[in-house]
Design a protein around this motif. Structure first.
Motif, PDB file in Angstrom:
ATOM      1  N   GLY A  38       0.794  -1.234   0.000  1.00  0.00           N
ATOM      2  CA  GLY A  38       0.000   0.000   0.000  1.00  0.00           C
ATOM      3  C   GLY A  38       0.819   1.272   0.000  1.00  0.00           C
ATOM      4  O   GLY A  38       0.313   2.350   0.318  1.00  0.00           O
ATOM      5  N   TYR A  39       2.104   1.168  -0.370  1.00  0.00           N
ATOM      6  CA  TYR A  39       2.949   2.360  -0.433  1.00  0.00           C
ATOM      7  C   TYR A  39       2.546   3.222  -1.623  1.00  0.00           C
ATOM      8  O   TYR A  39       2.200   2.714  -2.689  1.00  0.00           O
ATOM      9  CB  TYR A  39       4.426   1.962  -0.539  1.00  0.00           C
ATOM     10  CG  TYR A  39       5.102   1.837   0.805  1.00  0.00           C
ATOM     11  CD1 TYR A  39       4.511   1.095   1.833  1.00  0.00           C
ATOM     12  CD2 TYR A  39       6.307   2.475   1.064  1.00  0.00           C
ATOM     13  CE1 TYR A  39       5.128   0.994   3.075  1.00  0.00           C
ATOM     14  CE2 TYR A  39       6.932   2.373   2.298  1.00  0.00           C
ATOM     15  CZ  TYR A  39       6.336   1.637   3.306  1.00  0.00           C
ATOM     16  OH  TYR A  39       6.950   1.546   4.529  1.00  0.00           O
ATOM     17  N   ARG A  40       2.605   4.548  -1.433  1.00  0.00           N
ATOM     18  CA  ARG A  40       2.228   5.464  -2.502  1.00  0.00           C
ATOM     19  C   ARG A  40       3.435   6.096  -3.177  1.00  0.00           C
ATOM     20  O   ARG A  40       3.298   6.838  -4.152  1.00  0.00           O
ATOM     21  CB  ARG A  40       1.308   6.556  -1.950  1.00  0.00           C
ATOM     22  CG  ARG A  40      -0.066   6.019  -1.528  1.00  0.00           C
ATOM     23  CD  ARG A  40      -0.947   7.121  -0.974  1.00  0.00           C
ATOM     24  NE  ARG A  40      -0.701   8.386  -1.659  1.00  0.00           N
ATOM     25  CZ  ARG A  40      -0.327   9.510  -1.040  1.00  0.00           C
ATOM     26  NH1 ARG A  40      -0.183   9.547   0.267  1.00  0.00           N
ATOM     27  NH2 ARG A  40      -0.124  10.607  -1.728  1.00  0.00           N
ATOM     28  N   ALA A  41       4.657   5.830  -2.655  1.00  0.00           N
ATOM     29  CA  ALA A  41       5.858   6.415  -3.268  1.00  0.00           C
ATOM     30  C   ALA A  41       7.051   5.507  -3.067  1.00  0.00           C
ATOM     31  O   ALA A  41       7.120   4.757  -2.090  1.00  0.00           O
ATOM     32  CB  ALA A  41       6.157   7.782  -2.663  1.00  0.00           C
ATOM     33  N   ALA A  42       7.983   5.587  -4.015  1.00  0.00           N
ATOM     34  CA  ALA A  42       9.229   4.832  -3.928  1.00  0.00           C
ATOM     35  C   ALA A  42      10.385   5.728  -4.362  1.00  0.00           C
ATOM     36  O   ALA A  42      10.192   6.709  -5.095  1.00  0.00           O
ATOM     37  CB  ALA A  42       9.156   3.592  -4.820  1.00  0.00           C
ATOM     38  N   GLU A  43      11.568   5.341  -3.900  1.00  0.00           N
ATOM     39  CA  GLU A  43      12.817   5.982  -4.316  1.00  0.00           C
ATOM     40  C   GLU A  43      13.587   4.966  -5.127  1.00  0.00           C
ATOM     41  O   GLU A  43      13.493   3.747  -4.879  1.00  0.00           O
ATOM     42  CB  GLU A  43      13.614   6.383  -3.066  1.00  0.00           C
ATOM     43  CG  GLU A  43      14.960   7.042  -3.350  1.00  0.00           C
ATOM     44  CD  GLU A  43      16.167   6.128  -3.273  1.00  0.00           C
ATOM     45  OE1 GLU A  43      17.275   6.643  -3.415  1.00  0.00           O
ATOM     46  OE2 GLU A  43      16.011   4.887  -3.107  1.00  0.00           O
ATOM     47  N   CYS A  44      14.340   5.420  -6.141  1.00  0.00           N
ATOM     48  CA  CYS A  44      15.231   4.510  -6.871  1.00  0.00           C
ATOM     49  C   CYS A  44      16.452   5.287  -7.335  1.00  0.00           C
ATOM     50  O   CYS A  44      16.454   6.520  -7.363  1.00  0.00           O
ATOM     51  CB  CYS A  44      14.511   3.868  -8.055  1.00  0.00           C
ATOM     52  SG  CYS A  44      14.022   5.032  -9.336  1.00  0.00           S
ATOM     53  N   ASP A  45      17.511   4.542  -7.669  1.00  0.00           N
ATOM     54  CA  ASP A  45      18.790   5.142  -8.087  1.00  0.00           C
ATOM     55  C   ASP A  45      18.917   5.028  -9.596  1.00  0.00           C
ATOM     56  O   ASP A  45      18.763   3.939 -10.149  1.00  0.00           O
ATOM     57  CB  ASP A  45      19.940   4.390  -7.418  1.00  0.00           C
ATOM     58  CG  ASP A  45      19.782   4.331  -5.913  1.00  0.00           C
ATOM     59  OD1 ASP A  45      19.767   5.399  -5.289  1.00  0.00           O
ATOM     60  OD2 ASP A  45      19.646   3.216  -5.368  1.00  0.00           O
ATOM     61  N   VAL A  46      19.218   6.144 -10.258  1.00  0.00           N
ATOM     62  CA  VAL A  46      19.249   6.147 -11.728  1.00  0.00           C
ATOM     63  C   VAL A  46      20.587   6.696 -12.228  1.00  0.00           C
ATOM     64  O   VAL A  46      21.076   7.727 -11.745  1.00  0.00           O
ATOM     65  CB  VAL A  46      18.073   6.976 -12.296  1.00  0.00           C
ATOM     66  CG1 VAL A  46      18.150   7.054 -13.817  1.00  0.00           C
ATOM     67  CG2 VAL A  46      16.740   6.361 -11.875  1.00  0.00           C
TER      68      VAL A  46
END
Ligand code: G3P
Ligand code: MG
Length: 249
Positions: A38-46
């Motif tokens: 149910g998470y509404r946001a994520a972080e990722c490395d680009v």
């Protein structure tokens, strides 16, 4: 954040590297965990492949998180696409690909998942990574209700991102909070400061909030730390433990 700036709609919790440590980091399997919890946001490395495709990877090399062994900077996207980025985390994830930013945009937009893109340049590629990631993010999220938030430890990358796509919101990312944080946030026209939670004090949190900025802490995995930081006025917590920090707002 300065009055004229539009705040980014940070949820209380953000999944670190896609889905934290519950799935291989920076893969679509990770993002699926976010949706499941149910998470509404994520972080990722680009970062950029050798042929300038924006793709997801944390380290400078592919060694730790794939079945390959090489510096990522020298590999084309076609070569990166051949790697298995899931098996290192368990047989259930075998065959998981190293996603492009375009793959992730498609998934996040379809799932209404907000994205914090951490610009994580390969060595020596700070400016071009900031510029090309910002341009690609602006293109992929054109017309979206909420733009992706760009963050980076690298001031040169954020400066280039600001020049290339000024409308995309930005956050300055740091381990220790430098004494001149106000100057950096002002110059880069940031909405937020993202810092290691070990570096934050109640007083610093108050100062950042009073200066009008949003505040995110990483990587917060202990519910007791989470409660303390939220009580200090921290807006958002980036976590590996989606199972321990529930998505409430
Ligand atoms: O963006 C927050 C966090 O991801 C920064 O640290 O090393 O996990 O990319 P790292
Ligand atoms: Mg990161």
């Amino acid at each position: 954040m300065p009055q004229h700036k539009q705040p980014w709609p940070y949820p209380e919790v953000v999944a670190h590297r896609g889905g934290g440590t519950l799935a291989p980091e920076n893969t679509i399997a990770g993002f699926r965990e976010g949706v499941r919890y149910g998470y509404r946001a994520a972080e990722c490395d680009v970062k950029l492949s050798a042929d300038n495709v924006c793709f997801l990877l944390h380290d400078d090399t592919v060694d730790r998180t794939s079945n390959g062994k090489a510096p990522a900077a020298g590999m084309s996207m076609a070569q990166l696409s051949q790697l298995d980025a899931g098996r290192w985390k368990g047989a259930a994830f075998a065959g998981e690909a190293l996603p492009t930013l375009s793959n992730v945009a498609g998934y996040c937009l379809a799932q209404n998942m907000l994205l914090n893109i951490e610009i994580k340049p390969c060595p020596g590629r700070f400016e071009e990574t900031g510029r090309l990631v910002a341009l690609e993010a602006a293109r992929l999220w054109a017309g979206a209700a909420v733009p992706p938030l760009l963050s980076s430890f690298e001031i040169d990358a954020l400066r280039a991102a600001k020049a290339a796509a000024p409308a995309l919101p930005r956050a300055f990312l740091c381990e220790d909070i430098p004494g001149n944080w106000r100057d950096i946030l002002a110059e880069l026209d940031c909405v937020a400061l993202h810092c290691d939670h070990h570096a934050l004090t109640a007083e610093l949190a108050r100062e950042v909030k009073q200066a009008g900025y949003q505040l995110l802490c990483y990587t917060v995995n202990d519910p007791a730390d989470a409660r303390r930081l939220l009580a200090w006025g921290v807006d958002s917590l980036c976590t590996d433990r989606l199972d321990l920090l529930p998505a409430r707002r």
